[in-house]
Design a protein around this motif. Structure first.
Motif, PDB file in Angstrom:
ATOM      1  N   SER A  32       0.808  -1.220   0.000  1.00 16.38           N
ATOM      2  CA  SER A  32       0.000   0.000   0.000  1.00 16.38           C
ATOM      3  C   SER A  32       0.845   1.275   0.000  1.00 16.38           C
ATOM      4  O   SER A  32       0.368   2.340  -0.368  1.00 16.38           O
ATOM      5  N   ARG A  33       2.121   1.153   0.391  1.00 12.04           N
ATOM      6  CA  ARG A  33       2.995   2.330   0.388  1.00 12.04           C
ATOM      7  C   ARG A  33       3.211   2.856  -1.031  1.00 12.04           C
ATOM      8  O   ARG A  33       3.515   4.035  -1.222  1.00 12.04           O
ATOM      9  N   MET A  34       3.047   1.991  -2.038  1.00 11.50           N
ATOM     10  CA  MET A  34       3.210   2.434  -3.422  1.00 11.50           C
ATOM     11  C   MET A  34       2.209   3.525  -3.775  1.00 11.50           C
ATOM     12  O   MET A  34       2.487   4.391  -4.613  1.00 11.50           O
ATOM     13  N   LEU A  35       1.046   3.499  -3.112  1.00 15.67           N
ATOM     14  CA  LEU A  35       0.010   4.484  -3.406  1.00 15.67           C
ATOM     15  C   LEU A  35       0.346   5.860  -2.840  1.00 15.67           C
ATOM     16  O   LEU A  35      -0.336   6.838  -3.138  1.00 15.67           O
ATOM     17  N   GLU A  36       1.402   5.935  -2.016  1.00 15.77           N
ATOM     18  CA  GLU A  36       1.889   7.222  -1.544  1.00 15.77           C
ATOM     19  C   GLU A  36       2.775   7.892  -2.599  1.00 15.77           C
ATOM     20  O   GLU A  36       3.004   9.096  -2.552  1.00 15.77           O
ATOM     21  N   PHE A  37       3.268   7.084  -3.564  1.00 11.54           N
ATOM     22  CA  PHE A  37       4.164   7.603  -4.595  1.00 11.54           C
ATOM     23  C   PHE A  37       3.427   7.992  -5.868  1.00 11.54           C
ATOM     24  O   PHE A  37       3.922   8.806  -6.644  1.00 11.54           O
ATOM     25  N   CYS A  38       2.269   7.378  -6.108  1.00 12.90           N
ATOM     26  CA  CYS A  38       1.584   7.613  -7.377  1.00 12.90           C
ATOM     27  C   CYS A  38       0.158   7.067  -7.296  1.00 12.90           C
ATOM     28  O   CYS A  38      -0.224   6.425  -6.322  1.00 12.90           O
ATOM     29  N   THR A  39      -0.613   7.323  -8.367  1.00 16.15           N
ATOM     30  CA  THR A  39      -1.946   6.752  -8.510  1.00 16.15           C
ATOM     31  C   THR A  39      -1.952   5.846  -9.738  1.00 16.15           C
ATOM     32  O   THR A  39      -1.817   6.333 -10.871  1.00 16.15           O
ATOM     33  N   PRO A  40      -2.072   4.525  -9.544  1.00 16.83           N
ATOM     34  CA  PRO A  40      -2.049   3.612 -10.686  1.00 16.83           C
ATOM     35  C   PRO A  40      -3.418   3.465 -11.356  1.00 16.83           C
ATOM     36  O   PRO A  40      -4.449   3.502 -10.688  1.00 16.83           O
ATOM     37  N   VAL A  41      -3.388   3.308 -12.680  1.00 18.05           N
ATOM     38  CA  VAL A  41      -4.589   2.985 -13.449  1.00 18.05           C
ATOM     39  C   VAL A  41      -4.250   1.822 -14.370  1.00 18.05           C
ATOM     40  O   VAL A  41      -3.406   1.958 -15.267  1.00 18.05           O
ATOM     41  N   ILE A  42      -4.887   0.684 -14.141  1.00 17.51           N
ATOM     42  CA  ILE A  42      -4.662  -0.501 -14.965  1.00 17.51           C
ATOM     43  C   ILE A  42      -5.675  -0.504 -16.101  1.00 17.51           C
ATOM     44  O   ILE A  42      -6.879  -0.433 -15.870  1.00 17.51           O
ATOM     45  N   PHE A  43      -5.182  -0.593 -17.321  1.00 15.91           N
ATOM     46  CA  PHE A  43      -6.040  -0.597 -18.499  1.00 15.91           C
ATOM     47  C   PHE A  43      -6.418  -2.046 -18.813  1.00 15.91           C
ATOM     48  O   PHE A  43      -5.662  -2.778 -19.456  1.00 15.91           O
ATOM     49  N   ALA A  44      -7.606  -2.459 -18.332  1.00 18.49           N
ATOM     50  CA  ALA A  44      -8.027  -3.851 -18.502  1.00 18.49           C
ATOM     51  C   ALA A  44      -9.536  -3.941 -18.271  1.00 18.49           C
ATOM     52  O   ALA A  44     -10.310  -3.232 -18.910  1.00 18.49           O
ATOM     53  N   ASN A  45      -9.938  -4.803 -17.358  1.00 21.11           N
ATOM     54  CA  ASN A  45     -11.341  -4.983 -16.987  1.00 21.11           C
ATOM     55  C   ASN A  45     -11.372  -5.387 -15.520  1.00 21.11           C
ATOM     56  O   ASN A  45     -10.636  -6.296 -15.109  1.00 21.11           O
ATOM     57  N   VAL A  46     -12.204  -4.730 -14.731  1.00 19.43           N
ATOM     58  CA  VAL A  46     -12.153  -4.937 -13.283  1.00 19.43           C
ATOM     59  C   VAL A  46     -12.578  -6.350 -12.888  1.00 19.43           C
ATOM     60  O   VAL A  46     -12.002  -6.936 -11.962  1.00 19.43           O
ATOM     61  N   LYS A  47     -13.548  -6.947 -13.590  1.00 18.78           N
ATOM     62  CA  LYS A  47     -13.955  -8.317 -13.258  1.00 18.78           C
ATOM     63  C   LYS A  47     -12.833  -9.302 -13.551  1.00 18.78           C
ATOM     64  O   LYS A  47     -12.579 -10.232 -12.779  1.00 18.78           O
ATOM     65  N   LEU A  48     -12.155  -9.086 -14.665  1.00 19.50           N
ATOM     66  CA  LEU A  48     -11.045  -9.959 -15.028  1.00 19.50           C
ATOM     67  C   LEU A  48      -9.903  -9.828 -14.023  1.00 19.50           C
ATOM     68  O   LEU A  48      -9.319 -10.822 -13.584  1.00 19.50           O
ATOM     69  N   MET A  49      -9.578  -8.597 -13.645  1.00 21.54           N
ATOM     70  CA  MET A  49      -8.507  -8.390 -12.677  1.00 21.54           C
ATOM     71  C   MET A  49      -8.868  -8.991 -11.322  1.00 21.54           C
ATOM     72  O   MET A  49      -8.000  -9.515 -10.618  1.00 21.54           O
ATOM     73  N   SER A  50     -10.133  -8.938 -10.957  1.00 22.82           N
ATOM     74  CA  SER A  50     -10.577  -9.552  -9.704  1.00 22.82           C
ATOM     75  C   SER A  50     -10.425 -11.065  -9.761  1.00 22.82           C
ATOM     76  O   SER A  50     -10.043 -11.708  -8.775  1.00 22.82           O
ATOM     77  N   PHE A  51     -10.702 -11.636 -10.933  1.00 18.67           N
ATOM     78  CA  PHE A  51     -10.525 -13.083 -11.114  1.00 18.67           C
ATOM     79  C   PHE A  51      -9.055 -13.465 -10.963  1.00 18.67           C
ATOM     80  O   PHE A  51      -8.713 -14.430 -10.269  1.00 18.67           O
ATOM     81  N   ILE A  52      -8.171 -12.710 -11.603  1.00 18.55           N
ATOM     82  CA  ILE A  52      -6.742 -13.009 -11.516  1.00 18.55           C
ATOM     83  C   ILE A  52      -6.244 -12.802 -10.090  1.00 18.55           C
ATOM     84  O   ILE A  52      -5.441 -13.588  -9.568  1.00 18.55           O
ATOM     85  N   LYS A  53      -6.750 -11.768  -9.423  1.00 22.95           N
ATOM     86  CA  LYS A  53      -6.371 -11.511  -8.032  1.00 22.95           C
ATOM     87  C   LYS A  53      -6.739 -12.696  -7.145  1.00 22.95           C
ATOM     88  O   LYS A  53      -5.937 -13.152  -6.317  1.00 22.95           O
ATOM     89  N   LYS A  54      -7.937 -13.219  -7.340  1.00 20.37           N
ATOM     90  CA  LYS A  54      -8.392 -14.363  -6.549  1.00 20.37           C
ATOM     91  C   LYS A  54      -7.573 -15.607  -6.867  1.00 20.37           C
ATOM     92  O   LYS A  54      -7.184 -16.352  -5.961  1.00 20.37           O
ATOM     93  N   THR A  55      -7.295 -15.815  -8.153  1.00 24.22           N
ATOM     94  CA  THR A  55      -6.518 -16.982  -8.567  1.00 24.22           C
ATOM     95  C   THR A  55      -5.124 -16.962  -7.962  1.00 24.22           C
ATOM     96  O   THR A  55      -4.602 -17.996  -7.522  1.00 24.22           O
ATOM     97  N   LEU A  56      -4.517 -15.797  -7.905  1.00 22.43           N
ATOM     98  CA  LEU A  56      -3.155 -15.658  -7.395  1.00 22.43           C
ATOM     99  C   LEU A  56      -3.107 -15.345  -5.907  1.00 22.43           C
ATOM    100  O   LEU A  56      -2.035 -15.200  -5.329  1.00 22.43           O
ATOM    101  N   ASN A  57      -4.296 -15.219  -5.297  1.00 20.37           N
ATOM    102  CA  ASN A  57      -4.358 -14.956  -3.858  1.00 20.37           C
ATOM    103  C   ASN A  57      -3.678 -13.645  -3.493  1.00 20.37           C
ATOM    104  O   ASN A  57      -3.013 -13.537  -2.455  1.00 20.37           O
TER     105      ASN A  57
END
Length: 347
Positions: A32-57
């Motif tokens: 979470s400290r990375m969010l003190e340095f910048c604001t990230p925006v991932i160009f993808a799809n939030v449902k897909l990223m949530s699926f990958i997040k869950k898969t990778l824990n």
């Protein structure tokens, strides 16, 4: 006022979804400290990223947005570039997945051009499955060179080790025919300027490696170094550019000569990247110098062999984020000082 680096919006193209790109992105922003340095925006799809997040824990949360003016600072934003589902099969080459890698990248580049993001960090793509009638570029750099103003130069960076290329993604048999006075002048001019404005080195020293073994041995092993490279370097030096060479490439890095220079320019891809990756693999960053927009990427590929296993090392991707922010800060300061030469850099 100049925008501060900690307020910078970092656009992230997701790369090949069957590779390790999403994993190194998630691992980077789990901290979470990375969010003190910048604001990230991932160009993808939030449902897909949530699926990958869950898969990778992965331990992080997303803020889904449909437009970039909806982003929230202090959050990991995911811009919905597409709505439909995408089948993920880690470790497999898939032309359909390649289309989404291109869509993510092209959308992010447009946002960079329009000033909606401040810097772009690209996750690895598969150069084979991105090819189509609409996208005929061998990689990120060539597309960026077309879309953004300037002359793109691949510059590999790890701390004070910086290696640029005269020629990059072309067959070895075509290298010598591409190396002309015009090309050498253009590439050295680009790297000299980027060292000044992006790395804040006032009088850069640049080394150039020879095209042929032993720098051609005074013409015994090829004439390119004697007839083309040496005369151009001599002219540039007389014009005030601190450029030296051509040096024999086989012993240059092993003998530590690279440590005397602010950057090294190799004649072709493997001549520069083999020693760079030997010295810095997993910690290095690919920076596209010479463009109006700022783009970095990790120094590795899709790593299909470990994709989806949670084994990927995100060090290089994190370094790519930090370098993008450093260049963003340095370039803004350089512009301010150029407007007011009496202003000195804050210590």
């Amino acid at each position: 006022m100049t925008k501060k680096a900690e307020n910078a919006v970092v656009g992230i193209s997701i790369g090949d979804l069957n590779g390790i790109g999403a994993e190194v992105v998630l691992k980077t922003f789990e901290d979470s400290r990375m969010l003190e340095f910048c604001t990230p925006v991932i160009f993808a799809n939030v449902k897909l990223m949530s699926f990958i997040k869950k898969t990778l824990n992965a331990n992080c949360n997303f803020h889904g947005i449909d437009k970039l003016d909806q982003l929230v600072h202090g959050k990991i934003n995911v811009l919905n570039v597409w709505r439909e589902g995408v089948n993920i099969d880690f470790g497999k080459t898939d032309d359909n997945v390649g289309k989404y890698a291109v869509l993510s990248f092209a959308t992010a580049v447009t946002a960079l051009k329009e000033g909606e993001i401040d810097v772009l960090v690209t996750a690895p793509i598969n150069k084979y499955n991105i090819q189509s009638e609409e996208f005929t570029f061998p990689g990120h750099t060539d597309y960026l060179d077309k879309e953004l103003e300037g002359d793109a130069l691949m510059l590999m960076v790890q701390d004070k080790l910086r290696v640029g290329l005269l020629t990059d993604h072309i067959p070895v048999q075509e290298v010598s025919s591409h190396i002309t006075e015009e090309l050498i002048r253009k590439k050295i001019g680009t790297i000299n300027q980027t060292l000044k404005q992006d790395f804040r080195i006032s009088r850069p020293k640049i080394a150039v490696l020879g095209v042929n073994p032993h720098g051609g041995d005074n013409g015994v092993i090829g004439r390119e170094d004697e007839d083309v490279v040496k005369p151009v370097l001599s002219k540039l030096f007389d014009e005030g550019v601190l450029v030296f060479g051509p040096y024999s490439a086989d012993s240059f890095f092993g003998s530590g000569q690279h440590e005397k220079y602010d950057a090294v320019i190799a004649a072709y891809h493997d001549q520069g990247l083999i020693p760079f990756k030997t010295l810095a693999f997993g910690k290095g960053v690919n920076f596209t110098a010479g463009l109006e927009g700022i783009r970095t990427s990790p120094d590795h590929g899709t790593a299909f062999e470990i994709a989806g296993k949670g084994e990927a090392d995100n060090t290089s991707f994190k370094e790519a984020v930090f370098l993008a922010l450093e260049v963003f800060r340095n370039r803004n300061e350089y512009k301010e000082i150029s407007k007011n030469p009496l202003k000195t850099r804050e210590k």
